[in-house]
Enzyme design. Structure first.
Site, mmCIF file in Angstrom:
data_model
loop_
_atom_site.group_PDB
_atom_site.id
_atom_site.type_symbol
_atom_site.label_atom_id
_atom_site.label_comp_id
_atom_site.label_asym_id
_atom_site.label_seq_id
_atom_site.Cartn_x
_atom_site.Cartn_y
_atom_site.Cartn_z
ATOM 1 N N TYR A 180 -32.112 12.943 16.355
ATOM 2 C CA TYR A 180 -30.952 13.818 16.087
ATOM 3 C C TYR A 180 -31.423 15.170 15.551
ATOM 4 O O TYR A 180 -30.951 16.227 15.984
ATOM 5 C CB TYR A 180 -30.017 13.125 15.089
ATOM 6 C CG TYR A 180 -28.991 14.041 14.462
ATOM 7 C CD1 TYR A 180 -27.840 14.409 15.151
ATOM 8 C CD2 TYR A 180 -29.162 14.533 13.167
ATOM 9 C CE1 TYR A 180 -26.892 15.250 14.573
ATOM 10 C CE2 TYR A 180 -28.223 15.370 12.578
ATOM 11 C CZ TYR A 180 -27.090 15.726 13.287
ATOM 12 O OH TYR A 180 -26.156 16.552 12.710
ATOM 13 N N SER A 187 -27.283 21.780 11.931
ATOM 14 C CA SER A 187 -27.410 20.858 10.793
ATOM 15 C C SER A 187 -28.617 21.282 9.967
ATOM 16 O O SER A 187 -29.582 21.842 10.514
ATOM 17 C CB SER A 187 -27.645 19.439 11.331
ATOM 18 O OG SER A 187 -28.216 18.631 10.323
HETATM 19 N N1 NAP Z 1 -20.961 15.348 8.625
HETATM 20 C C1 NAP Z 1 -22.181 15.753 8.349
HETATM 21 O O1 NAP Z 1 -22.801 15.323 7.372
HETATM 22 C C2 NAP Z 1 -22.833 16.793 9.220
HETATM 23 C C3 NAP Z 1 -23.983 17.418 8.731
HETATM 24 C C4 NAP Z 1 -24.624 18.372 9.501
HETATM 25 C C5 NAP Z 1 -24.110 18.710 10.730
HETATM 26 N N2 NAP Z 1 -22.990 18.102 11.190
HETATM 27 C C6 NAP Z 1 -22.499 18.502 12.522
HETATM 28 O O2 NAP Z 1 -21.144 18.874 12.441
HETATM 29 C C7 NAP Z 1 -20.513 18.667 13.704
HETATM 30 C C8 NAP Z 1 -19.188 17.949 13.486
HETATM 31 O O3 NAP Z 1 -19.430 16.677 12.927
HETATM 32 P P1 NAP Z 1 -18.438 15.971 11.893
HETATM 33 O O4 NAP Z 1 -19.180 15.735 10.662
HETATM 34 O O5 NAP Z 1 -17.151 16.688 11.833
HETATM 35 O O6 NAP Z 1 -18.283 14.544 12.616
HETATM 36 P P2 NAP Z 1 -17.013 13.797 13.205
HETATM 37 O O7 NAP Z 1 -15.938 13.722 12.189
HETATM 38 O O8 NAP Z 1 -17.552 12.539 13.791
HETATM 39 O O9 NAP Z 1 -16.511 14.748 14.383
HETATM 40 C C9 NAP Z 1 -17.197 14.844 15.615
HETATM 41 C C10 NAP Z 1 -16.291 15.475 16.629
HETATM 42 O O10 NAP Z 1 -17.019 15.570 17.879
HETATM 43 C C11 NAP Z 1 -16.239 14.982 18.904
HETATM 44 N N3 NAP Z 1 -17.067 14.363 19.930
HETATM 45 C C12 NAP Z 1 -18.149 13.564 19.764
HETATM 46 N N4 NAP Z 1 -18.596 13.144 20.959
HETATM 47 C C13 NAP Z 1 -17.766 13.688 21.902
HETATM 48 C C14 NAP Z 1 -17.700 13.626 23.306
HETATM 49 N N5 NAP Z 1 -18.574 12.903 24.032
HETATM 50 N N6 NAP Z 1 -16.720 14.300 23.941
HETATM 51 C C15 NAP Z 1 -15.808 15.012 23.236
HETATM 52 N N7 NAP Z 1 -15.829 15.119 21.892
HETATM 53 C C16 NAP Z 1 -16.794 14.458 21.240
HETATM 54 C C17 NAP Z 1 -15.396 13.937 18.203
HETATM 55 O O11 NAP Z 1 -14.265 13.646 19.011
HETATM 56 P P3 NAP Z 1 -13.552 12.182 19.008
HETATM 57 O O12 NAP Z 1 -13.594 11.693 17.596
HETATM 58 O O13 NAP Z 1 -12.175 12.506 19.470
HETATM 59 O O14 NAP Z 1 -14.332 11.353 19.934
HETATM 60 C C18 NAP Z 1 -15.044 14.637 16.903
HETATM 61 O O15 NAP Z 1 -13.947 15.498 17.097
HETATM 62 C C19 NAP Z 1 -21.532 17.892 14.555
HETATM 63 O O16 NAP Z 1 -22.163 18.772 15.451
HETATM 64 C C20 NAP Z 1 -22.539 17.387 13.538
HETATM 65 O O17 NAP Z 1 -23.820 17.214 14.098
HETATM 66 C C21 NAP Z 1 -22.334 17.153 10.465
#
Ligand code: NAP
Length: 275
Positions: A154, A143
């Site tokens: 975080y 991130s």
């Molecule tokens: N969105 C942003 O602004 C942003 C910015 C910087 C970095 N990121 C990073 O990008 C990555 C993806 O995030 P996203 O934005 O796509 O968020 P998201 O839509 O909430 O997706 C998160 C994913 O991680 C899975 N997950 C979370 N906890 C889990 C667990 N205990 N066991 C198995 N699976 C788990 C979720 O599965 P389920 O839904 O099936 O539980 C979902 O598939 C993360 O590492 C996040 O830190 C996001």
């Protein structure tokens, strides 16, 4: 270039991971996708197969690292090789350190860090078994907050993701396995699922929607689309990040993409939306 490769992608049931899985499948990669939400994974698998791609899924909690390692092993056993490991799953439980529950720290450590370590370790072991020591590539989704580790807990976990990427790069220097760390800024996904429900309800109202929301639930797709529509200069889409993953994977063998930081124009270090 990626045709017939095998990839494991964590957190593929929504957001960035889902977009990465779709784009890799469109490039001809057999994607092994995981998350907790069985229905979403089943839906993604069908979409990929309808477009002529290949997907295998397994729904489990990544805090069970044995299951993750078993799934990575399955990917290589089933296809004969493991080429790409995308450690994408992660979560942000908001709050000050002085107010946060111990279990919330533990969940962020277990998913953002321990699962990424366990996934990388298992992937390296499987990649070493690739016929002719074919090259492997580990992609860690960090991130932009990794550059501001003092922002909150975080951010500290994501700083560690960057450090792990650097340590792995040292360890694997003599092997044909590359490590890329991708740092997204704000991306419109389910990532806000751990916000206070009132914050989500209020945001939805501002965007002309009435929603019912329980903390931890997936956000309504329509709300995510409206956030992107109204704040496209602040939020990227999952597809924007997925293209960066494909870019890193498609470089010739003499080029290594070690780190990529992507944001929308209104997001910069120190700004409220750097994620
Ligand atoms: N969105 C942003 O602004 C942003 C910015 C910087 C970095 N990121 C990073 O990008 C990555 C993806 O995030 P996203 O934005 O796509 O968020 P998201 O839509 O909430 O997706 C998160 C994913 O991680 C899975 N997950 C979370 N906890 C889990 C667990 N205990 N066991 C198995 N699976 C788990 C979720 O599965 P389920 O839904 O099936 O539980 C979902 O598939 C993360 O590492 C996040 O830190 C996001």
């Amino acid at each position: 270039m990626l045709n017939h490769k095998t990839a494991v992608i964590t957190g593929a049931s929504s957001g960035i991971g889902r977009a990465i899985a779709s784009q890799l499948a469109a490039e001809g990669v057999h994607v092994f996708i995981t998350g907790r939400s069985q229905e979403q994974l089943e839906d993604l698998k069908s979409q990929i197969e309808q477009s002529g791609g290949q997907a295998t899924y397994s729904a489990f909690d990544l805090r069970d690292t044995g299951k993750l390692q078993g799934f990575i092993h399955q990917a290589r056993e089933q296809t004969g090789h493991l080429d790409i490991m995308v450690n994408n799953a992660g979560l942000h439980i908001h709050g000050n350190i002085v107010d946060t529950k111990v279990d919330d720290w533990r969940e962020m450590i277990d998913v953002n860090i321990v699962a990424l370590l366990a996934g990388s370790q298992a992937a390296v072991h499987e990649m070493r078994l690739n016929e002719g020591s074919g090259p492997g590539h580990i992609i860690n989704i960090s991130s932009g907050n990794a550059y501001e580790p003092g922002r909150d807990f975080y951010s500290a976990t994501k700083h560690m993701v960057n450090a792990i990427g650097q340590a792995l790069t040292h360890e694997l220097a003599k092997e044909p396995i590359q490590v890329t760390t991708i740092l997204p800024g704000a991306v419109a996904t389910n990532f806000g699922r751990n916000l206070e429900p009132e914050t989500v309800v209020e945001l939805a109202r501002k965007l002309g929607m009435e929603v019912e929301f329980n903390q931890g639930d997936h956000l309504p797709e329509e709300l995510i689309a409206r956030i992107r529509g109204a704040m496209g200069q602040t939020f990227l889409s999952g597809d924007d990040i997925a293209r960066a993953v494909v870019y890193a994977l498609q470089q010739p063998q003499n080029v290594v993409v070690r780190e990529l930081y992507l944001t929308a124009p209104n997001v910069y270090l120190g700004n409220d939306f750097s994620m």
